[in-house]
Design an enzyme around this catalytic site. Structure first.
Site, PDB file in Angstrom:
ATOM      1  N   LYS A  26      10.185   6.113  -2.336  1.00 50.87           N
ATOM      2  CA  LYS A  26      11.551   6.490  -2.699  1.00 50.87           C
ATOM      3  C   LYS A  26      12.243   7.194  -1.537  1.00 50.87           C
ATOM      4  O   LYS A  26      13.360   6.839  -1.152  1.00 50.87           O
ATOM      5  CB  LYS A  26      11.495   7.421  -3.923  1.00 50.87           C
ATOM      6  CG  LYS A  26      12.775   7.516  -4.698  1.00 50.87           C
ATOM      7  CD  LYS A  26      12.617   8.439  -5.917  1.00 50.87           C
ATOM      8  CE  LYS A  26      11.818   7.796  -7.036  1.00 50.87           C
ATOM      9  NZ  LYS A  26      11.466   8.746  -8.107  1.00 50.87           N
ATOM     10  N   ARG A  96      12.850  14.899  -7.458  1.00 48.03           N
ATOM     11  CA  ARG A  96      12.234  13.636  -7.879  1.00 48.03           C
ATOM     12  C   ARG A  96      10.880  13.433  -7.216  1.00 48.03           C
ATOM     13  O   ARG A  96      10.709  13.719  -6.046  1.00 48.03           O
ATOM     14  CB  ARG A  96      13.145  12.459  -7.503  1.00 48.03           C
ATOM     15  CG  ARG A  96      14.604  12.735  -7.690  1.00 48.03           C
ATOM     16  CD  ARG A  96      15.493  11.657  -7.080  1.00 48.03           C
ATOM     17  NE  ARG A  96      15.307  10.350  -7.671  1.00 48.03           N
ATOM     18  CZ  ARG A  96      15.913   9.256  -7.237  1.00 48.03           C
ATOM     19  NH1 ARG A  96      16.725   9.306  -6.185  1.00 48.03           N
ATOM     20  NH2 ARG A  96      15.698   8.102  -7.824  1.00 48.03           N
ATOM     21  N   GLY A 105       7.722   5.890 -13.762  1.00 48.67           N
ATOM     22  CA  GLY A 105       7.660   6.752 -14.941  1.00 48.67           C
ATOM     23  C   GLY A 105       6.389   7.572 -15.074  1.00 48.67           C
ATOM     24  O   GLY A 105       6.215   8.276 -16.056  1.00 48.67           O
ATOM     25  N   MET A 107       5.225   9.954 -12.999  1.00 47.75           N
ATOM     26  CA  MET A 107       5.365  11.358 -12.606  1.00 47.75           C
ATOM     27  C   MET A 107       6.740  11.861 -13.040  1.00 47.75           C
ATOM     28  O   MET A 107       7.489  11.154 -13.688  1.00 47.75           O
ATOM     29  CB  MET A 107       5.164  11.482 -11.114  1.00 47.75           C
ATOM     30  CG  MET A 107       3.732  11.211 -10.715  1.00 47.75           C
ATOM     31  SD  MET A 107       3.488  11.369  -8.960  1.00 47.75           S
ATOM     32  CE  MET A 107       4.442  10.012  -8.359  1.00 47.75           C
ATOM     33  N   ARG A 352      13.713  -0.463  -4.114  1.00 45.41           N
ATOM     34  CA  ARG A 352      12.330  -0.770  -3.766  1.00 45.41           C
ATOM     35  C   ARG A 352      12.130  -2.260  -3.984  1.00 45.41           C
ATOM     36  O   ARG A 352      12.911  -2.888  -4.710  1.00 45.41           O
ATOM     37  CB  ARG A 352      11.346   0.033  -4.616  1.00 45.41           C
ATOM     38  CG  ARG A 352      11.481  -0.248  -6.091  1.00 45.41           C
ATOM     39  CD  ARG A 352      10.555   0.639  -6.914  1.00 45.41           C
ATOM     40  NE  ARG A 352      10.843   0.486  -8.324  1.00 45.41           N
ATOM     41  CZ  ARG A 352      10.770   1.472  -9.205  1.00 45.41           C
ATOM     42  NH1 ARG A 352      10.444   2.684  -8.829  1.00 45.41           N
ATOM     43  NH2 ARG A 352      11.020   1.260 -10.475  1.00 45.41           N
ATOM     44  N   HIS A 468      10.285   0.645 -20.726  1.00 43.37           N
ATOM     45  CA  HIS A 468       8.926   0.940 -20.261  1.00 43.37           C
ATOM     46  C   HIS A 468       7.975  -0.213 -20.577  1.00 43.37           C
ATOM     47  O   HIS A 468       7.240  -0.691 -19.722  1.00 43.37           O
ATOM     48  CB  HIS A 468       8.435   2.229 -20.926  1.00 43.37           C
ATOM     49  CG  HIS A 468       7.042   2.601 -20.528  1.00 43.37           C
ATOM     50  ND1 HIS A 468       5.951   2.245 -21.283  1.00 43.37           N
ATOM     51  CD2 HIS A 468       6.570   3.240 -19.446  1.00 43.37           C
ATOM     52  CE1 HIS A 468       4.867   2.676 -20.675  1.00 43.37           C
ATOM     53  NE2 HIS A 468       5.216   3.288 -19.564  1.00 43.37           N
ATOM     54  N   SER A 777     -26.334 -21.093   0.505  1.00 42.09           N
ATOM     55  CA  SER A 777     -25.239 -20.680  -0.358  1.00 42.09           C
ATOM     56  C   SER A 777     -25.613 -19.310  -0.902  1.00 42.09           C
ATOM     57  O   SER A 777     -26.663 -19.148  -1.521  1.00 42.09           O
ATOM     58  CB  SER A 777     -25.062 -21.692  -1.486  1.00 42.09           C
ATOM     59  OG  SER A 777     -24.046 -21.244  -2.353  1.00 42.09           O
ATOM     60  N   ASP A 782     -26.929 -12.885  -8.218  1.00 38.39           N
ATOM     61  CA  ASP A 782     -28.321 -12.451  -8.151  1.00 38.39           C
ATOM     62  C   ASP A 782     -28.569 -11.571  -6.938  1.00 38.39           C
ATOM     63  O   ASP A 782     -29.319 -10.600  -7.022  1.00 38.39           O
ATOM     64  CB  ASP A 782     -29.259 -13.670  -8.115  1.00 38.39           C
ATOM     65  CG  ASP A 782     -29.690 -14.059  -9.527  1.00 38.39           C
ATOM     66  OD1 ASP A 782     -30.074 -13.146 -10.274  1.00 38.39           O
ATOM     67  OD2 ASP A 782     -29.624 -15.246  -9.868  1.00 38.39           O
ATOM     68  N   CYS A 844     -21.311 -18.666  -3.727  1.00 38.18           N
ATOM     69  CA  CYS A 844     -21.052 -19.297  -5.015  1.00 38.18           C
ATOM     70  C   CYS A 844     -21.180 -18.345  -6.198  1.00 38.18           C
ATOM     71  O   CYS A 844     -21.205 -18.753  -7.337  1.00 38.18           O
ATOM     72  CB  CYS A 844     -21.971 -20.507  -5.213  1.00 38.18           C
ATOM     73  SG  CYS A 844     -23.707 -20.057  -5.303  1.00 38.18           S
ATOM     74  N   TYR A 864     -17.245 -21.840   3.363  1.00 38.37           N
ATOM     75  CA  TYR A 864     -16.492 -22.058   2.133  1.00 38.37           C
ATOM     76  C   TYR A 864     -16.802 -21.000   1.092  1.00 38.37           C
ATOM     77  O   TYR A 864     -17.806 -20.291   1.187  1.00 38.37           O
ATOM     78  CB  TYR A 864     -16.774 -23.456   1.557  1.00 38.37           C
ATOM     79  CG  TYR A 864     -18.171 -23.637   1.009  1.00 38.37           C
ATOM     80  CD1 TYR A 864     -18.472 -23.312  -0.315  1.00 38.37           C
ATOM     81  CD2 TYR A 864     -19.192 -24.142   1.812  1.00 38.37           C
ATOM     82  CE1 TYR A 864     -19.760 -23.463  -0.812  1.00 38.37           C
ATOM     83  CE2 TYR A 864     -20.479 -24.295   1.326  1.00 38.37           C
ATOM     84  CZ  TYR A 864     -20.755 -23.951   0.012  1.00 38.37           C
ATOM     85  OH  TYR A 864     -22.027 -24.086  -0.480  1.00 38.37           O
TER      86      TYR A 864
HETATM   87  P1  ADP Z   1      11.630   7.515 -11.762  1.00 42.23           P
HETATM   88  O1  ADP Z   1      10.750   7.326 -10.568  1.00 42.23           O
HETATM   89  O2  ADP Z   1      10.900   7.814 -13.002  1.00 42.23           O
HETATM   90  O3  ADP Z   1      12.640   6.404 -11.873  1.00 42.23           O
HETATM   91  P2  ADP Z   1      13.682   9.036 -10.526  1.00 42.23           P
HETATM   92  O4  ADP Z   1      13.320  10.117  -9.587  1.00 42.23           O
HETATM   93  O5  ADP Z   1      14.090   7.764  -9.895  1.00 42.23           O
HETATM   94  O6  ADP Z   1      12.466   8.839 -11.497  1.00 42.23           O
HETATM   95  O7  ADP Z   1      14.836   9.600 -11.448  1.00 42.23           O
HETATM   96  C1  ADP Z   1      15.004   9.383 -12.817  1.00 42.23           C
HETATM   97  C2  ADP Z   1      16.436   8.997 -13.128  1.00 42.23           C
HETATM   98  O8  ADP Z   1      17.368   9.956 -12.661  1.00 42.23           O
HETATM   99  C3  ADP Z   1      16.833   7.691 -12.474  1.00 42.23           C
HETATM  100  O9  ADP Z   1      17.595   6.938 -13.358  1.00 42.23           O
HETATM  101  C4  ADP Z   1      17.661   8.123 -11.306  1.00 42.23           C
HETATM  102  O10 ADP Z   1      18.592   7.154 -10.940  1.00 42.23           O
HETATM  103  C5  ADP Z   1      18.326   9.388 -11.814  1.00 42.23           C
HETATM  104  N1  ADP Z   1      18.624  10.285 -10.711  1.00 42.23           N
HETATM  105  C6  ADP Z   1      17.748  10.776  -9.818  1.00 42.23           C
HETATM  106  N2  ADP Z   1      18.357  11.529  -8.876  1.00 42.23           N
HETATM  107  C7  ADP Z   1      19.670  11.528  -9.197  1.00 42.23           C
HETATM  108  C8  ADP Z   1      20.823  12.124  -8.598  1.00 42.23           C
HETATM  109  N3  ADP Z   1      20.740  12.840  -7.488  1.00 42.23           N
HETATM  110  N4  ADP Z   1      22.012  11.917  -9.195  1.00 42.23           N
HETATM  111  C9  ADP Z   1      22.087  11.165 -10.325  1.00 42.23           C
HETATM  112  N5  ADP Z   1      21.051  10.582 -10.937  1.00 42.23           N
HETATM  113  C10 ADP Z   1      19.838  10.761 -10.375  1.00 42.23           C
HETATM  114 MG    MG Z   2      13.508   5.757 -10.291  1.00 47.25          MG
HETATM  115 MG    MG Z   3     -28.908 -17.024  -9.130  1.00 47.05          MG
END
Ligand code: ADP
Ligand code: MG
Ligand code: MG
Length: 885
Positions: A26, A96, A105, A107, A352, A468, A777, A782, A844, A864
């Site tokens: 990120k 974040r 989601g 952390m 990403r 999710h 082979s 085993d 194998c 192979y």
């Molecule tokens: P996750 O990795 O679980 O997506 P994020 O760190 O990306 O967590 O953040 C969770 C939510 O909060 C996301 O929807 C993100 O876009 C929003 N968010 C994070 N930072 C900001 C910010 N500075 N301003 C507005 N929204 C934010």
């Molecule tokens: Mg995010």
């Molecule tokens: Mg055998």
């Protein structure tokens, strides 16, 4: 570790996309987006090294971090012209998480940090929107209390629910500024009574509290489970990103959304995503409100009411189109983005490389080659071989009878059949007991992922394509139908109701994740085939691949499947599998139970024509490609009659006495059959068995050569050899039979005799054994058992614990133990080739279809790999990637 904090903002950044290890994905991409001129709120990243140090110091911060954070914070303040904790003009930030690999989601993140009883007034005055200010404050209190103070979020939800009920409000947007003010008072009181101290008002305490919580969330249960599942080492740590807030909850021209630059399920080149007006980021994924489509096309195809973002905010949509074009051009891959619109201005918050299904991965890779974005070789590297497994599994047969019970979104493709279960723990238990289950839930959350993993498919009644359940299911390769809104689950009663029908827990349903359909009963499935994008990518893979790929197959069906999937021969034909057929097993038992050579020969004469016919079929299908046929290998033990019925069948066929037969079976019983009378030891003690098999092979090869005009190349393989002498004796007999058959048939054919290397002694004495062998082979199933002294069939009881404790990094029966078993392979290779330079080398065991083990085989210079028919495409791609790497 002198630099611990990396700033980004206003088009500049200390880091860039190449620094994922240090800044997390990120943070690195926030820096990169800044550099390429995209609108990104300013901020800074605390490095993953600090996370490692934090744990090394017993959850304390390294010296000097404080000053670097203060300086970076001052830089944000200067860029946005606000002050952190400034009552009149407050800067708010998000804190974040963000590791090297994306862990969606798993952390924690805190938004709107910097709000307190004073700054909330400043925010209200400044934005001229008191409702917005207090909505933000209540969100902050809830998130911070949950993430940092570890209070249960239900506590806040309950307060809000009862507030709404008392005031007769139905949805959050009914609440006005004064309502949120009152809710805030209640929230703060609840925190104080739960903790015995007030909610923290000092913004610096808030900041350090959140930073610590993000670091700690690296080791929460969810994150740990996710890491284990995706092989992410704990040592990597997470970075922390602190970033100026932008607000999607400022009214009708503000919004927040998530999107993919292409469809992550099908790979189609269509911008694809969801958004919510007047909301903050969390709302979209959390399933509190149902998000709407971003594009008009998508809205129409979903049959949604209300406006798409394209229609509601056309100007911002155009900004977004420009941005995602720039992102794809820059990253040359499909992107998964998060954005927020604050009063008509677009802000990018994350990008990403998007997770995608195997089908989408193939399509995107092949399309991007056509678009000139990437090369064929890059396309080959883009697709995860293991993920192809998803496409090599059955789908619902087109003509199958479908008893539709519910419709939802096609969140993750593929099809599965299983019993309904509602509880993730129960799903896990039933799966362990060998049941196929389908998890049916209102929605899923990160706590459910063990149950999702254990299920064949997932159905949810709520949530969108980016919920999710959808994201996780796609990552795991499980079919998923999300948002099947008609389903009403009554977990206590153990049923779900849908359109007047009731389905009980334990009843069998089928899920078609490609169509978004839930069907009653076990629907007929169809076998996959290799065509379209898949076939195109395979051709590119074959261009760069050095290792040959063969299949372990013996039935005509398997051999044909292997051929269709591109196998370049049979690497292992297990002849004993052919002995278990109902119409043969009696003759096989007769042979085994016979006390005399004459008796055995008599029984073998009955088996010979059947065995010959097996080989004729295999040779015919493989059309001149090499076929390695292993002579009888398993302990005789495995063929002994199991029941009185079996004994009677043998007695009837032979006229032998039942009691005598039973006694003979008892005599043949072995204490430790895997190390007992098996493999070449059978050939040594009962020469007539191998002689019959060799005869069947030669006769079949000559018959096919005559019929087809193309001679097959049989590679006759002697199993479980430990010494040169064993192989010498057996090879001489095979050669003698070959001579006899060729003379009788008046035709010469080319063939080879070789051996399996599956005992440590064989590997060590490979120089001697190679004198008798044209090929080796590696029978790594085993060889792993005999090297580790672990029985594969009994390892289930402790292997999990061994992997958990890091004694083995992975189950050595799945992924080759490269340092131990791998060393034996290298020794055998070197010693064998020293004797015979052109010794052909293959593998194998199960490992032949495991991408990591294939990489080892490439590096070790084997000729192979051989794997099960359905893994042949996986092996072709993995071999290509290994060659390119
Ligand atoms: P996750 O990795 O679980 O997506 P994020 O760190 O990306 O967590 O953040 C969770 C939510 O909060 C996301 O929807 C993100 O876009 C929003 N968010 C994070 N930072 C900001 C910010 N500075 N301003 C507005 N929204 C934010
Ligand atoms: Mg995010
Ligand atoms: Mg055998």
């Amino acid at each position: 570790m002198s630099k611990m904090v990396y700033s980004f903002g206003a088009g500049l950044a200390d880091g860039d996309a190449s620094m994922k290890n240090l800044l997390g994905g990120k943070g690195a991409n926030l820096a990169e987006m800044n550099k390429i001129g995209l609108p990104v709120p300013p901020g800074f990243t605390i490095t993953t090294e600090v996370c490692t140090a934090f744990y090394a110091l017993g959850q304390a911060y390294p010296e000097g971090l404080d000053a670097q954070v203060q300086a970076a914070m001052a830089q944000i303040e200067a860029t946005v012209g606000k002050g952190f904790g400034d009552a009149a003009n407050p800067l708010l930030v998000s804190v974040r998480s963000g590791a090297r690999a994306s862990m969606p989601g798993m952390m924690d993140t805190v938004l709107n940090l910097g709000l307190n009883d004073q700054t909330v007034e400043g925010l209200a005055a400044q934005s001229d929107n008191r409702r917005f200010a207090f909505d933000s404050y209540r969100r902050f209190i809830q998130m911070y209390s949950n993430v940092v103070l570890e209070l249960d979020h239900h506590m806040f939800e309950d307060i809000l629910e009862s507030y709404k009920e008392v005031n007769d409000y139905s949805i959050d947007t009914d609440l006005q500024a004064e309502d949120w003010e009152k809710v805030v008072v209640k929230y703060k009181a609840a925190v104080e009574s739960a903790l015995g101290k007030p909610f923290p008002q000092n913004v610096h305490d808030q900041l350090w509290g959140a930073v610590g919580a993000v670091f700690r969330s690296w080791k929460n249960d969810r994150a740990e489970f996710y890491r284990k599942m995706h092989d992410i080492p704990e040592s990597w740590g997470t970075a922390v990103n602190v970033q100026a807030m932008v607000f999607g909850n400022m009214g009708e021209t503000s919004a927040t959304g998530v999107a993919f630059t292409r469809n992550p399920s099908t790979g189609e080149r269509l911008f694809y995503g969801e958004y919510l007006i007047n909301a903050q980021g969390e709302d979209v994924v959390a399933g509190i409100r149902t998000p709407k489509s971003i594009t008009k096309v998508q809205r129409e195809s979903m049959g949604e009411a209300g406006l798409s973002m394209e229609e509601a905010l056309p100007e911002v949509f155009q900004q977004l189109v420009t941005v995602y074009g720039q992102l794809e051009g820059h990253y040359r891959d499909m992107q998964d983005i998060e954005f927020t619109v604050e009063r008509g201005k677009l802000w990018m918050l994350q990008t990403r490389n998007g997770k995608r299904t195997a089908k989408a991965a193939l399509k995107i890779a092949v399309d991007m080659v056509a678009e000139g974005l990437i090369t064929e070789q890059e396309a080959v590297m883009r697709v995860d071989p293991a993920a192809l497994d998803q496409l090599l599994h059955p789908t619902i047969a087109p003509g199958a009878k479908r008893d539709l019970i519910a419709v939802g979104l096609p969140a993750s493709p593929g099809a599965a059949v299983g019993e309904v279960v509602f509880d993730p723990d129960e799903a896990e238990e039933l799966a362990k007991a060998g049941k196929s289950v389908i998890l049916v839930r209102e929605e899923t959350s990160p706590e459910d992922i063990h149950g999702m993993h254990a299920s064949r498919a997932i159905v949810t009644s709520r949530g969108g394509m980016t919920s999710h359940a959808a994201v996780v299911a796609r990552g795991m390769g499980r079919p998923c139908v999300s948002g099947a809104g008609d389903i009403r689950i009554d977990e206590e009663a153990g049923i779900f109701k849908v359109r007047g029908r009731e389905i009980r827990k334990g009843e069998v349903i089928s899920v078609d994740g490609s169509k978004g359909e839930v069907l009653y009963g076990a629907v007929e499935m169809e076998q996959p085939e290799l065509s379209g994008d898949f076939a195109a990518l395979m051709i590119w893979a074959d261009k760069v691949r050095r290792l040959k790929v063969r299949a372990n197959a013996e039935t005509p069906l398997d051999v044909r499947t292997a051929r269709e999937f591109g196998a370049e021969g049979v690497g292992l034909c297990r002849t004993e599998h052919m002995f278990f057929d109902a119409d043969r097993i009696a003759a096989v038992r007769e042979m085994i139970l016979s006390e005399t050579k004459v008796g055995r020969v008599l029984a073998l004469t009955k088996i010979l024509p059947m065995q010959r016919q097996d080989f004729v079929e295999i040779f015919t299908i493989m059309k001149g490609l090499p076929c390695t046929i292993r002579l009888l290998d398993p302990p005789l033990h495995e063929f002994l009659p199991n029941s009185m019925e079996d004994v009677e069948a043998v007695a009837a066929a032979t006229g032998l006495d039942k009691a005598r037969l039973l006694e003979r079976a008892k005599e043949l019983h072995e204490v430790n059959p895997m190390l007992g009378h098996r493999g070449c030891r059978l050939g040594i003690t009962y020469p007539e068995i191998y002689e019959m098999q060799a005869r069947a092979i030669f006769e079949a090869a000559i018959a096919v050569a005559k019929a087809e005009g193309e001679a097959p190349v049989p590679e006759i393989m002697i199993p479980l050899v430990a010494t040169e002498k064993e192989l010498q004796i057996l090879k001489d007999r095979v050669d003698a039979v070959g001579r006899e058959v060729m003379d009788a048939e008046g035709m010469e054919i080319v063939y080879m005799v070789g051996t399996m290397i599956e005992l440590p002694r064989a590997a060590l004495k490979a120089d001697e054994i190679a004198r008798q062998a044209a090929f080796f082979s590696f029978g790594t199933n085993d060889l792993t058992q005999t090297t580790l002294g672990i029985s594969r069939d009994d390892s289930g009881r402790f292997m999990g614990t061994y992997v958990d404790q890091g004694i083995f990094e992975k189950d050595p029966f799945v992924t080759l133990d490269q340092s131990g078993v791998g060393d034996l392979i290298k020794i055998a290779r070197d010693r064998g080739r020293a004797t015979k330079a052109d010794l052909k080398l293959g593998i194998c065991g199960e490992h032949g279809g495991d991408p990591a083990s294939i990489t080892f085989c490439e590096k070790a210079g084997l000729d192979y790999v051989s794997c099960s028919p359905y893994r042949v495409p996986i092996a072709r791609l993995a071999a290509a990637q290994a060659a390119l790497a």
